[in-house]
Design a protein around this motif. Sequence first.
Motif, PDB file in Angstrom:
ATOM      1  N   SER A 100       0.822  -1.217   0.000  1.00 24.59           N
ATOM      2  CA  SER A 100       0.000   0.000   0.000  1.00 24.59           C
ATOM      3  C   SER A 100       0.848   1.256   0.000  1.00 24.59           C
ATOM      4  O   SER A 100       0.333   2.358  -0.098  1.00 24.59           O
ATOM      5  N   GLY A 101       2.132   1.093   0.125  1.00 22.73           N
ATOM      6  CA  GLY A 101       2.998   2.222   0.452  1.00 22.73           C
ATOM      7  C   GLY A 101       3.165   3.232  -0.660  1.00 22.73           C
ATOM      8  O   GLY A 101       2.975   2.947  -1.841  1.00 22.73           O
ATOM      9  N   SER A 102       3.508   4.416  -0.254  1.00 18.94           N
ATOM     10  CA  SER A 102       3.840   5.479  -1.187  1.00 18.94           C
ATOM     11  C   SER A 102       5.090   5.070  -1.960  1.00 18.94           C
ATOM     12  O   SER A 102       6.072   4.637  -1.368  1.00 18.94           O
ATOM     13  N   PRO A 103       5.076   5.208  -3.309  1.00 17.75           N
ATOM     14  CA  PRO A 103       6.227   4.762  -4.111  1.00 17.75           C
ATOM     15  C   PRO A 103       7.516   5.521  -3.809  1.00 17.75           C
ATOM     16  O   PRO A 103       8.587   5.020  -4.079  1.00 17.75           O
ATOM     17  N   ASP A 104       7.381   6.754  -3.292  1.00 19.03           N
ATOM     18  CA  ASP A 104       8.610   7.499  -2.974  1.00 19.03           C
ATOM     19  C   ASP A 104       8.609   7.962  -1.521  1.00 19.03           C
ATOM     20  O   ASP A 104       9.088   9.044  -1.179  1.00 19.03           O
TER      21      ASP A 104
END
Lengths: 407, 407
Positions: A100-104
């Motif tokens: 689910s994480g933010s890509p950056d």
Amino acid sequence: MSNLLEKYAELAVKIGANVQKDQIVFINSTVDCAELTRLIVKKAYNAGAKSVIVNWADDAVTKMGYQYRSLETLSEVPDFLVERVKYITEVDSCVISIVSGSPDLLKDIDPMKLQKANQAMSAKVDFYRTFMMKNSAQWTIVAYPSKEWANKVFPNDKKSEEKLLKAILDGSRVKETNDPIKAWKEHIAALAKNNKTLNDYNFRKLNFKNSLGTELEVGLVEGHIWAGGGEKSIKGHDFAPNIPTEEAFTMPSKFMTQGKVVSTKPLSYNGNLIVDFFLEFKDGKVVNFGAKEGLETLKNLLEFDEGAKYIGEVALISHNSPISQSNVLFYNTLFDENASCHLALGAAYPMNIKNGTMMSQDELIKKGYNASKTHVDFMFGSACMEIMGTTSDGEKVQIFKNGNFIL
Amino acid sequence: MSNLLEKYAELAVKIGANVQKDQIVFINSTVDCAELTRLIVKKAYNAGAKSVIVNWADDAVTKMGYQYRSLETLSEVPDFLVERVKYITEVDSCVISIVSGSPDLLKDIDPMKLQKANQAMSAKVDFYRTFMMKNSAQWTIVAYPSKEWANKVFPNDKKSEEKLLKAILDGSRVKETNDPIKAWKEHIAALAKNNKTLNDYNFRKLNFKNSLGTELEVGLVEGHIWAGGGEKSIKGHDFAPNIPTEEAFTMPSKFMTQGKVVSTKPLSYNGNLIVDFFLEFKDGKVVNFGAKEGLETLKNLLEFDEGAKYIGEVALISHNSPISQSNVLFYNTLFDENASCHLALGAAYPMNIKNGTMMSQDELIKKGYNASKTHVDFMFGSACMEIMGTTSDGEKVQIFKNGNFIL
């Protein structure tokens, strides 16, 4: 939407991990994904799980850890974390991961900290990576939108989370109008047929060429096996490691890649994006590379260990795959790799060679296996991709034309 | 509200756990409390923590575990859970727990399952309870409203979460208009003065009487110490184990409690409420008991182990304490125990007797210490409570009149 989410949870449990009676189910999740996690826990118990253990994390807490901890303390891995992972390898388990994480997420973090922390963790739990890559237990990866991830995919859009969830569900063949379990059984059968065709040709090497600068030759190991879609665990249980999945992938021979590959989608690695990059190979090894963004991150990836400069997986995906057709750039490998041909830097999968899961590491290495402690996919497919295969008796066969499978 | 929440997080870190440079901070939290948890993590790093490790749980997942797992599997405690707790006792640590749970989360669960699971866990990690009760590391408990808890405290109220958060912050002396750190330093000094007065009297026994049916004599151990508010860890660091705290508490002599005590607030134990209950003691032991609600839960509490039928703590709180005056029934011991005189069934605190933290368990037991593996507070204070103390030379001194401290 909650009805669809329930179907998705059922799919993760029934087709993804294929939870068996009395297995212990381990879920890796983040606090942002509580809703989907709870549904998966319930479906896992309904499928007969003996117990379900959720390993929660939180992106904000993870990020603060990298921000505030020293290089030294980030390299210390407490034994209890190793014990948890060891337990998974000791019981009759299966593992469901929710990404689910933010890509950056970690773009402001000193790359050296990320590298050292990863290497320290990898040194301690490499037995677990090996265990999983050998399919010793069933495992699957599914996704759920965090706010940050959704805003990256649909910037300045108030309905970004809703839209990303819809794109995730669509890409995973979870729809109001269908039975996703049935759809997936058919899909896995179609992928298996595809794999059989490729296996029957028994190519010695593949040549990739497109108008974006890719001109690459990838030698395959003798006795390689094309896989993708459904797999079988060592214990004999079917499972689908990725939801979605569209790929046919196999094992390249470590020292037999030559030429240049140009990326066609951004790669999120260690919470950082690498954008518009290329790699040049000589005798399997990356000897030159560049990137418009994230060069330092790419450098760290290549320097992770000796094997990270070599590939360990080559995967073919038609440009007309449903995820590709959605035209959504997910900035997440689980999705983007199923919209595009890709390679992986680092370790190969033992199952991609005949009897591979029964071989020792030394035996595998003699066959051309990459024994790196990392494995990172990156995308280089395009609408203009042409792929030629060369069989063992020198016959040339066109596999892809204008980006699509034509065999 | 976010400014207040930040003050509260700062209070938990600076006064509660009093995090020291290079300590490892362990946070027990649930996914419902992500906002407060992240603030505490940040404040802990700002205070110099070497690392902060959050142990997340989720009430819904916990409840499903009890619903679906068998009695047998609930009694199995994986080693990695024990290793995690062991790690806390091996490093320079402090522990911050955030409570948020619904007071009757587990009301539909077979009480036998709760009892067996608790006993199994207690058998494996009793070393940790002992470690903490000896103040070997700094620890503190704070709170945050889950939706379920808020709805229990303020039923049918759309603003229940907001109201409960306000009550929590008010009770914890966190206000727009004040510096909570300063307010707490003053408050702890006032409680210390109170403790000194009680210690100087060196009472042999206390007699409690009110018009609700309580008529109880509690003998105190020789060399008992009144504590409350601030404490000191074995390593010499000040800390405040509970936020809020209003109590003065000490160690009863295990076999010297006689008479009847009638509860004045519901007790949440094992996710179940025990309401309107009484206990009758003879030579320290509960020999008769009853409850309007939750009798089975009360029975399980008393049968947890041998020591659970005896008390291990007696605590005095004026009926005009701020939490009592708020007239909010929290259904949560962290708050309700600070609105009312209370007793604990089960283990005593070694620090409540001179040199207790240096004594072996056998030495403590000889002094009248309760060595149970549980410790559960329950409330019996009221506006009509009268308390008499008897000194070692037989002098009788009135300590409470009309529910309030008058010494």
